[in-house]
Enzyme design. Structure first.
Site, short mmCIF file in Angstrom:
data_model
loop_
_atom_site.label_atom_id
_atom_site.label_comp_id
_atom_site.label_asym_id
_atom_site.label_seq_id
_atom_site.Cartn_x
_atom_site.Cartn_y
_atom_site.Cartn_z
N LYS A 81 -50.70 56.37 56.11
CA LYS A 81 -49.42 56.75 56.72
C LYS A 81 -48.28 56.42 55.77
O LYS A 81 -48.32 55.41 55.06
CB LYS A 81 -49.26 56.00 58.05
CG LYS A 81 -47.99 56.35 58.81
CD LYS A 81 -47.93 55.61 60.14
CE LYS A 81 -46.63 55.89 60.88
NZ LYS A 81 -46.57 55.20 62.19
N SER A 155 -45.37 58.05 65.78
CA SER A 155 -44.95 58.48 64.46
C SER A 155 -46.10 58.69 63.48
O SER A 155 -45.90 59.15 62.37
CB SER A 155 -43.98 57.45 63.87
OG SER A 155 -44.60 56.18 63.73
N SER A 179 -47.08 54.51 68.56
CA SER A 179 -47.25 55.44 67.44
C SER A 179 -48.68 55.58 66.94
O SER A 179 -48.95 56.46 66.10
CB SER A 179 -46.34 55.04 66.28
OG SER A 179 -45.00 55.25 66.63
#
Length: 466
Positions: A81, A155, A179
């Site tokens: 990520k 996210s 997230s």
């Protein structure tokens, strides 16, 4: 097994195939890179692909395999990520880069490299990781492989899209208010928000203790393999995370006391009918597996939701404050900063102090039960652009209505497993949450693996991506 099929099989299966010599790390990587080249123009999961450095890492990993070395992810392609530092690369966090390239890998990336995982690239996030959808003015919208007109969540949306599309079997995520769990639910994947402090990120305690990092994988075994590389307690007395998953798969998990809790901290909330049915069905499956399941509401009290809101808003503002070019940020991000700056220190101190009282309120429940089963996101993945041109407050209110059961566990720092629960009438993935006390991550892994063995979820694939 065909190599394309091996990509769909997940990271743990790929590691086993590499150990057995059924494939080599360089060959497996090239298939993954070709898949990125073919699928990512439409999905937009990756901000950057490290093709050349990944090829060098794959060669080194194969040398270690040939020498007889074994680690859980040796030679396996993984994605990171775009909130984890990678040496030599900028970290724009979903917006225009405002800091120089990183001088060193963050702890998660360093642990993955040391274990011989092959890092193929960095996955998209919304600007400053603020939202549960992955769309930004700088990088555009990331799309859900199950329904390209819908969000994969956020996210960790780029991470979930990459795993759901069969590009990588596992990737890193982070969770400051859902997230990991929201993208897992939207994309039919297993994720774990670990106990606070279990996985070091180099920014431990982000958003005033709300944020932690963890894995998203196709299977429970994939997530367990990553935890066995990045977690702080891999060599504890309770065995590895892979061993915990194996206990669950093999039925060696004793009966657990499980509470099915429908109410969120804000009270009873509407839940889309297919998703409500899926949670109730999961409770029945747990009973059939020998667990004692009762409906029991959790005594959150009126202060649980405000605790999250205060820490989130102030955390967003504090995160943005050091940036040299705040004018480069999206208008919604700048508005979020302005709102967060209105939270005074004394109110932040109040919210932090209230956490201990919330632990006390829940202690009698967790004295009687081992795990709490709850809904996850209460509605379908929303269409791309749902919150386009909406301001910060309108977006916060809009998303909070769809995820009311999720943020309180960030306040408490409890581990939560994001569990796939099948598909709705439109063929879209659904999910639920399994919650335990801090330090019970292995129990959640084992229970999720038992449910996965009872009704596997990873065999179904998004249409058109084979």
């Amino acid at each position: 097994m065909e190599i394309e099929e091996l990509l769909w099989a997940g990271a743990d299966a790929q590691a086993a195939a590499l150990r057995a010599g059924r494939v080599t790390a360089p060959v497996l990587l090239e298939v993954a890179l070709r898949r990125i080249e073919r699928l990512d123009p439409a999905l937009n999961a990756f901000r950057i692909v490290y093709a050349e450095s990944a090829r060098a890492e794959a060669v080194r990993a194969q040398e270690r395999i040939d020498a007889g070395e074994e680690t859980p992810l040796l030679g396996v392609p993984v994605a990171v990520k775009d909130d984890q530092p990678v040496a030599g690369d900028v970290m724009p966090l979903g917006g225009r880069p405002q800091t120089p390239p990183e001088t060193a890998d963050g702890p998660m990336v360093a642990a993955l490299r040391a274990a011989g995982a092959v890092i193929v690239g960095r996955t998209h996030v919304p600007e400053r990781m603020q939202w549960p959808f992955t769309e930004s003015l700088t990088f555009g919208a990331t799309r859900n492989p199950w329904a390209p007109n819908r969000t994969p969540g956020g996210s960790s949306g780029g991470t979930a899209a990459a795993v759901a599309a069969g590009i990588v079997g596992v990737a890193t995520g982070s969770d400051g208010g859902g997230s990991i769990r929201i993208p897992s639910a939207f994309c039919g994947l297993f994720g774990l928000k670990p106990s606070r402090g279990l996985v070091s990120t180099g920014n431990d305690g982000g958003w005033h203790g709300l944020s932690v990092a963890g894995p998203i994988g196709r299977t429970v075994a994939d997530a367990a393999a990553m935890l066995d590389v990045v977690a702080a307690d891999v060599h504890g007395a309770d065995g590895t995370y892979a061993e915990a998953a194996a206990r669950g798969r093999d039925g060696a998990l004793g009966p657990l006391r499980i509470a099915l809790a429908w109410r969120a901290p804000v009270g009873r909330v509407p839940i889309e009918k297919d998703r409500r049915r899926a949670v109730a069905d999961t409770a029945e499956r747990l009973r059939a597996l020998g667990h004692h399941v009762v409906e029991r509401e959790l005594p959150f009290g009126p202060r649980a939701a405000p605790q999250f809101v205060v820490r989130y808003l102030r955390g967003v503002a504090d995160d943005v404050e050091p940036l040299p070019h705040k004018e480069w940020l999206e208008a919604r991000t700048r508005a979020g900063r302005r709102i967060g700056r209105l939270v005074p220190d004394r109110v932040l101190r109040w919210a932090m102090a209230q956490e201990a009282l919330l632990h006390e309120r829940l202690a009698p429940v967790f004295a009687d039960v081992d795990v709490v089963l709850q809904p996850s996101v209460t509605d379908k993945p929303w269409p791309i652009g749902t919150f386009q041109r909406k301001g910060a407050l309108a977006t916060m209110l809009g998303v909070s209505q769809r995820m009311p059961h999720i943020p309180v566990w960030n306040v408490l720092g409890y581990p939560v497993a994001a569990l796939p629960t099948g598909f709705d009438g439109d063929g879209l993935p659904m999910g639920a949450q399994l919650v335990g006390l801090p330090g019970t991550d292995r129990r959640l892994i084992a229970l999720a693996a038992q449910l996965e063995a009872d009704r596997p979820w990873a065999g179904r694939r998004p249409a058109g991506l084979d």
